[in-house]
Design an enzyme around this catalytic site. Structure first.
Site, PDB file in Angstrom:
ATOM      1  N   GLU A 164       9.628 -54.933  65.755  1.00  0.00           N
ATOM      2  CA  GLU A 164      10.474 -54.600  66.904  1.00  0.00           C
ATOM      3  C   GLU A 164      10.599 -55.881  67.733  1.00  0.00           C
ATOM      4  O   GLU A 164       9.579 -56.477  68.106  1.00  0.00           O
ATOM      5  CB  GLU A 164       9.833 -53.492  67.742  1.00  0.00           C
ATOM      6  CG  GLU A 164      10.740 -53.122  68.893  1.00  0.00           C
ATOM      7  CD  GLU A 164      10.206 -52.005  69.790  1.00  0.00           C
ATOM      8  OE1 GLU A 164       9.187 -51.387  69.438  1.00  0.00           O
ATOM      9  OE2 GLU A 164      10.839 -51.785  70.832  1.00  0.00           O
ATOM     10  N   LYS A 215       1.091 -55.766  72.284  1.00  0.00           N
ATOM     11  CA  LYS A 215       2.185 -56.594  72.803  1.00  0.00           C
ATOM     12  C   LYS A 215       2.333 -56.414  74.310  1.00  0.00           C
ATOM     13  O   LYS A 215       2.690 -57.349  75.010  1.00  0.00           O
ATOM     14  CB  LYS A 215       3.499 -56.252  72.088  1.00  0.00           C
ATOM     15  CG  LYS A 215       3.574 -56.889  70.712  1.00  0.00           C
ATOM     16  CD  LYS A 215       4.973 -56.820  70.136  1.00  0.00           C
ATOM     17  CE  LYS A 215       5.130 -55.573  69.293  1.00  0.00           C
ATOM     18  NZ  LYS A 215       6.402 -55.518  68.562  1.00  0.00           N
ATOM     19  N   ARG A 264      -4.679 -51.247  60.518  1.00  0.00           N
ATOM     20  CA  ARG A 264      -4.190 -52.477  61.134  1.00  0.00           C
ATOM     21  C   ARG A 264      -5.324 -53.483  61.276  1.00  0.00           C
ATOM     22  O   ARG A 264      -6.495 -53.109  61.312  1.00  0.00           O
ATOM     23  CB  ARG A 264      -3.491 -52.214  62.469  1.00  0.00           C
ATOM     24  CG  ARG A 264      -4.313 -51.552  63.548  1.00  0.00           C
ATOM     25  CD  ARG A 264      -3.539 -51.531  64.887  1.00  0.00           C
ATOM     26  NE  ARG A 264      -2.194 -50.989  64.783  1.00  0.00           N
ATOM     27  CZ  ARG A 264      -1.103 -51.579  65.303  1.00  0.00           C
ATOM     28  NH1 ARG A 264      -1.186 -52.709  65.948  1.00  0.00           N
ATOM     29  NH2 ARG A 264       0.064 -51.014  65.189  1.00  0.00           N
TER      30      ARG A 264
END
Ligand code: ATP
Ligand code: MG
Length: 566
Positions: A40, A275, A265
């Site tokens: 993204e 983020k 992850r």
């Protein structure tokens, strides 16, 4: 065979490879292996993304398939071109190529709209006019079924009409949403009539003002994979319970179905990868931008002097885990050390200089001494290092009252200067007012020249040095871990900001480097002998005023600290 080690990782033939190999055997996708990396564009890529990039592009390369770059740009308010550009630069730098397959979820907005119309026509989606708070309230909790919306049974015609009007801009933000009609009592909250479209009168970085309804991530993601005919859609564990929803969408629209595979992850201790939090560090000025060398972003590692190989090797070495775990950041540091040890040119640099005058050395004489560029790699050759009467050595390499195991320079003692002579400290000169040591008067033994001297004299210590009149002056920035806590902000009570390491940056000015470095270019990497690996900063370094970043120390200094704590 699968073999689990203590980190729950499966090495080295990871479990995703096993799935792919089985699919190739059975011909499930006609022998195709098509993956994608779907960032993204709402921030810079970090080391966790690197893991995903290496995995997706790596699998495609290994099985002669293809990996697409697809920007998941469904949220117009958070996404920017700056991020798109940085993401592309970072993937290229890591060494991967999406060729002409640069895609955007926003390329599919028309198609996604058509898919939604298909669901409406099948009676499987409806326009809900409840407020977002009401919808949230009615969703219930995992242990308690939700409540059906009073708008759930609108007719197909009414839904088509309202959805069309949503698209045409007849309504304000939040007035209506489009929801899939699935099951309000499902134990999987994702299946409780999820919202698939919302109204948002906002400009999109690519489609401008063409749309005022935007698909939710869940609606865009699986269908984008389907449109691109992805075979293995690899994502992180938190999407495991979204999989039934993605499958439901694909099945009810009636389109090609990719296979989603989840893995854990990458988490690193002493490191933050959210983020949102990284953006806070940037916006509130705790760091000097997304590429501040202390950040865990790829642009920061690049600026700091990491090589793409070191990051790829690291990604490979941590394996692919099925359960969440935390990797020790020292493994990443090891990886860059290991790579630079093989590649980096050795040079001498004095970071905290103290002047040494060799009293018995001829005033104007200069000798060009022979130095190796990299003892690990003969092919890197040799260079000349000038030696003269006045030198700089590290302040730390002199002790006026030496402690017991100090084998470097002290009054009356001898030490070898790397590639040069053995010198002896004869006199310590101090500033008369401050008492600070400002100069050491030494003598050298001409018979001890490295490589050609006739003396058999041996001393225990060897130190580095730089000839004063030939030295290049530079600024050197010593970076350390940005956080001094293994799990910054992890206990929920503490804000991660409180775990910022106050000593994560030390700037040294007036460092003295051997003249070889005057020709160094931004991005060049070196080992400063005995000190660590350094690279020329790409942001602030200029010809004539060089700035170096410390990439990593020569040894794992944190291991010692942690041992001392135990
Ligand atoms: P956000 O909270 O903004 O969604 P994200 O980290 O998921 O953050 P994306 O841009 O959606 O960011 O991530 C792109 C891809 O990278 C996704 O496929 C995601 O699963 C993967 N990815 C992100 N973080 C990690 C990580 N720590 N380890 C492995 N893969 C990751
Ligand atoms: Mg994401």
């Amino acid at each position: 065979m699968k073999e689990e080690n203590n980190n729950n990782t499966i090495k080295p033939g990871n479990f995703i490879k096993e799935i792919i190999e089985k699919d190739l055997e059975t011909g499930k996708y006609g022998g195709r292996v098509f993956t994608r990396f779907p960032p993204e564009p709402n921030g810079y890529l970090h080391i966790g993304h690197a893991k995903s990039i290496c995995l997706n592009f790596g699998l495609a390369n290994e099985y002669k398939g293809k990996c697409n770059l697809r920007f998941d740009d469904t949220n117009p308010t958070k996404e920017e071109q700056e991020y798109v550009d940085s993401i592309k630069a970072d993937i290229k730098w890591l060494g991967f190529d999406w060729e002409d397959r640069e895609f955007y979820a926003s390329d599919y907005f028309d198609q996604l709209y058509e898919y939604a119309v298909i669901l409406i026509k099948k009676g499987k989606a409806y326009v809900d006019s409840c407020s977002s708070d009401e919808i949230k309230e009615m969703r219930g909790v995992p242990t308690k079924p939700g409540v059906e919306s009073p708008f759930r049974n609108r007719t197909v015609e009414e839904n088509l009409d309202l959805f069309e009007k949503m698209k045409s801009g007849n309504f304000k933000d939040g007035e209506h949403v489009l929801r899939a009609k699935i099951d309000m009592s499902s134990p999987n909250m994702n299946m409780r009539d999820p919202i698939i479209y919302r109204i948002r009168h906002a400009s999109h970085h690519r489609t401008g003002d063409r749309w005022c309804i935007y698909p939710m991530y869940d609606w865009a993601h699986g269908q984008s994979d389907s449109i691109e005919r992805i075979t293995h859609s690899i994502c992180t564990l938190e999407f495991e319970n979204h999989r039934p929803l993605y499958d439901w969408f694909i099945e009810n629209i009636g389109i090609y179905s990719p296979q989603q595979i989840e893995f854990a992850r990458l988490n690193l201790n002493y490191t933050i990868m959210s983020k949102r939090k990284l953006l806070k560090l940037v916006q509130d000025g705790y760091v000097d931008g997304w590429d501040d060398p202390r950040m865990p972003t790829l642009s920061a590692y690049r600026r700091r002097g990491y090589t793409p190989e070191s990051i790829r090797n690291f990604a490979e070495s941590v394996g692919v885990a099925k359960r969440d775990n935390v990797i020790d950041v020292s493994l990443l540091e090891y990886s860059i050390r290991d790579d630079l040890n093989k590649k980096a040119q050795r040079v001498m640099a004095v970071l905290r200089p103290i002047k040494v005058v060799i009293t018995n050395y001829p005033d104007e004489q200069v000798e060009e001494l022979d130095a190796v560029n990299n003892p690990e790699d003969e092919s890197m050759g040799r260079r000349k290092v000038p030696f003269s009467k006045i030198l700089f050595i590290e302040r730390d390499d002199f002790q006026e009252i030496p402690h017991k195991k100090f084998f470097r320079l002290s009054p009356g003692s001898e030490v070898r200067l790397r590639y040069a002579y053995i010198i002896k400290c004869e006199e310590v000169i101090k500033d008369s007012s401050s008492g600070e040591i400002i100069e050491l008067k030494c003598t050298y033994d001409p018979d001890t020249r490295s490589g050609s001297g006739t003396s058999t004299k041996k001393v225990k210590g060897t130190i580095h040095w730089v000839s004063a009149r030939h030295a290049v002056t530079a600024e050197v920035r010593l970076y350390d871990r940005l956080f001094n806590h293994p799990d910054p902000g992890g206990d929920k009570e503490t804000d991660f900001i409180e775990h910022i390491n106050p000593d994560s940056l030390e700037t040294l000015k007036g460092c003295k480097l051997e003249p070889f470095l005057s020709a160094a270019n931004p991005g060049d990497r070196f080992q400063f002998e005995r000190l660590g690996y350094f690279c020329v900063d790409t942001k602030y370094s200029k010809p004539g005023s060089l700035v170096f970043n410390r990439t990593v120390t020569l040894k794992d200094t944190w291991a010692k600290i942690e041992k001392a704590k135990q």
